[in-house]
Structures are given as C-alpha cells and as structure tokens.
Design a protein around this motif. Structure first.
Motif, PDB file in Angstrom:
ATOM      1  N   PRO A 103     -15.280  62.385  14.855  1.00 13.34           N
ATOM      2  CA  PRO A 103     -16.534  61.696  15.144  1.00 13.34           C
ATOM      3  C   PRO A 103     -16.288  60.536  16.104  1.00 13.34           C
ATOM      4  CG  PRO A 103     -15.743  61.079  12.978  1.00 13.34           C
ATOM      5  CD  PRO A 103     -14.799  62.109  13.512  1.00 13.34           C
ATOM      6  N   SER A 104     -17.303  60.195  16.865  1.00 17.55           N
ATOM      7  CA  SER A 104     -17.239  59.054  17.780  1.00 17.55           C
ATOM      8  C   SER A 104     -18.654  58.504  17.872  1.00 17.55           C
ATOM      9  CB  SER A 104     -16.735  59.518  19.148  1.00 17.55           C
ATOM     10  OG  SER A 104     -16.687  58.432  20.031  1.00 17.55           O
ATOM     11  N   PHE A 105     -18.773  57.189  17.890  1.00 21.38           N
ATOM     12  CA  PHE A 105     -20.114  56.609  17.814  1.00 21.38           C
ATOM     13  C   PHE A 105     -20.410  55.714  19.009  1.00 21.38           C
ATOM     14  CE2 PHE A 105     -18.892  57.718  13.548  1.00 21.38           C
ATOM     15  CZ  PHE A 105     -20.006  58.387  13.093  1.00 21.38           C
ATOM     16  N   SER A 106     -21.634  55.849  19.522  1.00 17.43           N
ATOM     17  CA  SER A 106     -22.124  54.947  20.559  1.00 17.43           C
ATOM     18  C   SER A 106     -23.340  54.220  19.981  1.00 17.43           C
ATOM     19  CB  SER A 106     -22.493  55.707  21.834  1.00 17.43           C
ATOM     20  OG  SER A 106     -23.600  56.550  21.591  1.00 17.43           O
ATOM     21  N   THR A 107     -23.532  52.979  20.436  1.00 16.74           N
ATOM     22  CA  THR A 107     -24.621  52.168  19.889  1.00 16.74           C
ATOM     23  C   THR A 107     -25.401  51.485  21.004  1.00 16.74           C
ATOM     24  OG1 THR A 107     -23.232  50.193  19.686  1.00 16.74           O
ATOM     25  CG2 THR A 107     -23.303  51.664  17.786  1.00 16.74           C
ATOM     26  N   THR A 108     -26.672  51.265  20.765  1.00 11.96           N
ATOM     27  CA  THR A 108     -27.511  50.410  21.609  1.00 11.96           C
ATOM     28  C   THR A 108     -28.394  49.605  20.666  1.00 11.96           C
ATOM     29  OG1 THR A 108     -29.220  52.114  21.825  1.00 11.96           O
ATOM     30  CG2 THR A 108     -27.567  52.012  23.575  1.00 11.96           C
ATOM     31  N   VAL A 109     -28.808  48.443  21.120  1.00 11.35           N
ATOM     32  CA  VAL A 109     -29.643  47.589  20.283  1.00 11.35           C
ATOM     33  C   VAL A 109     -30.603  46.811  21.176  1.00 11.35           C
ATOM     34  CG1 VAL A 109     -28.020  45.637  20.267  1.00 11.35           C
ATOM     35  CG2 VAL A 109     -29.577  45.962  18.341  1.00 11.35           C
ATOM     36  N   THR A 110     -31.798  46.571  20.654  1.00 12.27           N
ATOM     37  CA  THR A 110     -32.779  45.770  21.395  1.00 12.27           C
ATOM     38  C   THR A 110     -32.440  44.291  21.247  1.00 12.27           C
ATOM     39  OG1 THR A 110     -34.260  45.594  19.479  1.00 12.27           O
ATOM     40  CG2 THR A 110     -34.612  47.467  20.980  1.00 12.27           C
ATOM     41  N   ALA A 111     -33.002  43.490  22.130  1.00  9.03           N
ATOM     42  CA  ALA A 111     -32.840  42.035  21.998  1.00  9.03           C
ATOM     43  C   ALA A 111     -33.614  41.589  20.753  1.00  9.03           C
ATOM     44  CB  ALA A 111     -33.382  41.339  23.231  1.00  9.03           C
ATOM     45  N   PRO A 112     -33.097  40.622  20.035  1.00  6.74           N
ATOM     46  CA  PRO A 112     -33.801  40.144  18.835  1.00  6.74           C
ATOM     47  C   PRO A 112     -35.155  39.529  19.200  1.00  6.74           C
ATOM     48  CG  PRO A 112     -31.592  39.187  18.986  1.00  6.74           C
ATOM     49  CD  PRO A 112     -31.837  39.929  20.244  1.00  6.74           C
ATOM     50  N   GLU A 113     -36.174  39.878  18.426  1.00  2.00           N
ATOM     51  CA  GLU A 113     -37.516  39.314  18.623  1.00  2.00           C
ATOM     52  C   GLU A 113     -37.795  38.313  17.511  1.00  2.00           C
ATOM     53  OE1 GLU A 113     -40.404  42.442  18.704  1.00  2.00           O
ATOM     54  OE2 GLU A 113     -39.242  43.618  20.134  1.00  2.00           O
ATOM     55  N   LYS A 114     -38.236  37.115  17.926  1.00  2.00           N
ATOM     56  CA  LYS A 114     -38.521  36.056  16.958  1.00  2.00           C
ATOM     57  C   LYS A 114     -39.935  36.238  16.399  1.00  2.00           C
ATOM     58  CE  LYS A 114     -38.098  31.950  18.641  1.00  2.00           C
ATOM     59  NZ  LYS A 114     -38.080  30.536  19.059  1.00  2.00           N
ATOM     60  N   HIS A 115     -40.056  36.125  15.071  1.00  2.00           N
ATOM     61  CA  HIS A 115     -41.346  36.194  14.385  1.00  2.00           C
ATOM     62  C   HIS A 115     -41.461  34.979  13.470  1.00  2.00           C
ATOM     63  CE1 HIS A 115     -42.376  40.362  15.544  1.00  2.00           C
ATOM     64  NE2 HIS A 115     -41.058  40.520  15.577  1.00  2.00           N
ATOM     65  N   PHE A 116     -42.709  34.532  13.255  1.00  2.00           N
ATOM     66  CA  PHE A 116     -42.954  33.362  12.407  1.00  2.00           C
ATOM     67  C   PHE A 116     -43.615  33.788  11.104  1.00  2.00           C
ATOM     68  CE2 PHE A 116     -42.685  31.667  16.677  1.00  2.00           C
ATOM     69  CZ  PHE A 116     -41.916  30.537  16.506  1.00  2.00           C
ATOM     70  N   ARG A 117     -43.221  33.114  10.044  1.00  2.00           N
ATOM     71  CA  ARG A 117     -43.865  33.301   8.741  1.00  2.00           C
ATOM     72  C   ARG A 117     -44.990  32.269   8.607  1.00  2.00           C
ATOM     73  NH1 ARG A 117     -38.205  33.562   7.155  1.00  2.00           N
ATOM     74  NH2 ARG A 117     -37.688  35.714   6.641  1.00  2.00           N
ATOM     75  N   ALA A 118     -45.779  32.413   7.560  1.00  2.00           N
ATOM     76  CA  ALA A 118     -46.899  31.491   7.313  1.00  2.00           C
ATOM     77  C   ALA A 118     -46.401  30.065   7.077  1.00  2.00           C
ATOM     78  CB  ALA A 118     -47.715  31.962   6.113  1.00  2.00           C
ATOM     79  N   ASP A 119     -45.188  29.905   6.551  1.00  2.00           N
ATOM     80  CA  ASP A 119     -44.649  28.569   6.292  1.00  2.00           C
ATOM     81  C   ASP A 119     -43.944  27.977   7.517  1.00  2.00           C
ATOM     82  OD1 ASP A 119     -42.325  30.039   6.420  1.00  2.00           O
ATOM     83  OD2 ASP A 119     -41.590  29.445   4.448  1.00  2.00           O
ATOM     84  N   ALA A 120     -44.108  28.610   8.695  1.00  2.00           N
ATOM     85  CA  ALA A 120     -43.539  28.180   9.981  1.00  2.00           C
ATOM     86  C   ALA A 120     -42.033  28.429  10.100  1.00  2.00           C
ATOM     87  CB  ALA A 120     -43.875  26.721  10.286  1.00  2.00           C
ATOM     88  N   SER A 121     -41.439  29.118   9.137  1.00  2.00           N
ATOM     89  CA  SER A 121     -40.028  29.493   9.274  1.00  2.00           C
ATOM     90  C   SER A 121     -39.948  30.757  10.139  1.00  2.00           C
ATOM     91  CB  SER A 121     -39.379  29.723   7.907  1.00  2.00           C
ATOM     92  OG  SER A 121     -39.986  30.822   7.264  1.00  2.00           O
ATOM     93  N   CYS A 122     -38.739  31.061  10.596  1.00  2.00           N
ATOM     94  CA  CYS A 122     -38.556  32.199  11.513  1.00  2.00           C
ATOM     95  C   CYS A 122     -37.719  33.302  10.899  1.00  2.00           C
ATOM     96  CB  CYS A 122     -37.858  31.734  12.783  1.00  2.00           C
ATOM     97  SG  CYS A 122     -38.878  30.693  13.805  1.00  2.00           S
ATOM     98  N   TYR A 123     -37.939  34.469  11.412  1.00  2.00           N
ATOM     99  CA  TYR A 123     -37.051  35.598  11.157  1.00  2.00           C
ATOM    100  C   TYR A 123     -37.024  36.422  12.437  1.00  2.00           C
ATOM    101  CZ  TYR A 123     -41.235  38.480  10.421  1.00  2.00           C
ATOM    102  OH  TYR A 123     -42.432  39.132  10.578  1.00  2.00           O
TER     103      TYR A 123
END
Length: 153
Positions: free
Chosen positions: A58-78
């Motif tokens: 087996p051999s694995f290749s990966t790609t990933v998107t840039a992280p997108e910032k989201h806000f919660r109701a308490d103004a914290s981020c994920y």
C-alpha cells in the motif's frame, strides 16, 4: 678434581644463562620489520536495516483544504478542514491510521490532532474526511498536515 667439576658447573650455568638471555632477546625480534600489523576488528554497532516485504504494497497520498475559521455563539472559534486520502499502492492497507494535525503557522507546534483508524483500506480507494470542529484560537493562523501509517501486509 673437585675444582674442575665446580668450574665445569659454573661454565654450564653461565652458558645456560647466556642461552636464556639470547632466547629472550630473539623472541622480541621474531617479527619481520616493516610489515604492517594485522588490523584489529573494531566493534561497531550493527546498522539498523528496515526490510520491506517483497510484493504488492500500500502507498498513500493525501490532500487537505486550508482550515476554515468558524465562530460559536459564545464568540469562541473552531476550525473545519476536509482531507482526502488515497491508497495509490497495489495492495490494501491494514490498520491504517490517519492523523490530522492542526499546526500553528508561526511556531510550527501542533495545536490539536484528530485520529481516524481504518482496519482495511483497499488499493485504489479514496476516502474523504471532514474534521468539524477542530479546536483552535481565533487570533492564530493554522495549517493542517496529514500523516498516514499502516501495518506491513
């Protein structure tokens, strides 16, 4: 007559001592001058060798998107990221561990990880994963790295 025999013993003793001295001196000269000494083997630790089994792998290749910032109701981020992992090898991967790492751009330190385990990942197959939520600070900039490991088939 005793005098002669005593003097004969003295000469024999001197002769014996002279022979012993000569033998001792000759023993140190047994080597042929100018020849190099035999090399002594040095003790070195054995080199660490990793063997890969013959045949399909087996051999694995990966790609990933840039992280997108989201806000919660308490103004914290994920953060939310989507990664794609493909087995580009010619054999299935067993006990595949896919680790998503949220890495601080400034320090290079890993802020958070998410791990996915797949018991069998067939050859040629692609899997898409969305990590939501990925905890992080609002004021920081991140990138995501993916590491894939698996058992030897």
């Amino acid at each position: 007559m005793q005098e002669t025999s005593s003097s004969g013993k003295g000469r024999m003793s001197l002769l014996l001592i002279a022979c012993l001295i000569g033998a001792a001196a000759a023993a140190g000269c047994a080597e042929i001058p100018g020849e190099p000494e035999a090399p002594t083997p040095e003790e070195t630790p054995p080199a660490r060798v990793t063997y890969s089994p013959a045949g399909p792998q087996p051999s694995f290749s990966t790609t990933v998107t840039a992280p997108e910032k989201h806000f919660r109701a308490d103004a914290s981020c994920y953060w939310v990221v989507t990664g794609r992992v493909t087995n580009t090898g010619d054999a299935p991967g067993r006990n595949v561990v896919i680790r998503f790492m949220l890495v601080d751009n400034e320090s290079g330190m890993i802020r958070s990880t998410e791990t996915i385990v797949i018991p069998r990942f067939p050859a040629g197959e692609t899997k898409i994963f969305t990590i939501d939520p990925f905890p992080g600070d609002c004021d920081w900039q991140y990138r995501v790295e993916i590491a894939v490991t698996h058992d030897i088939p």
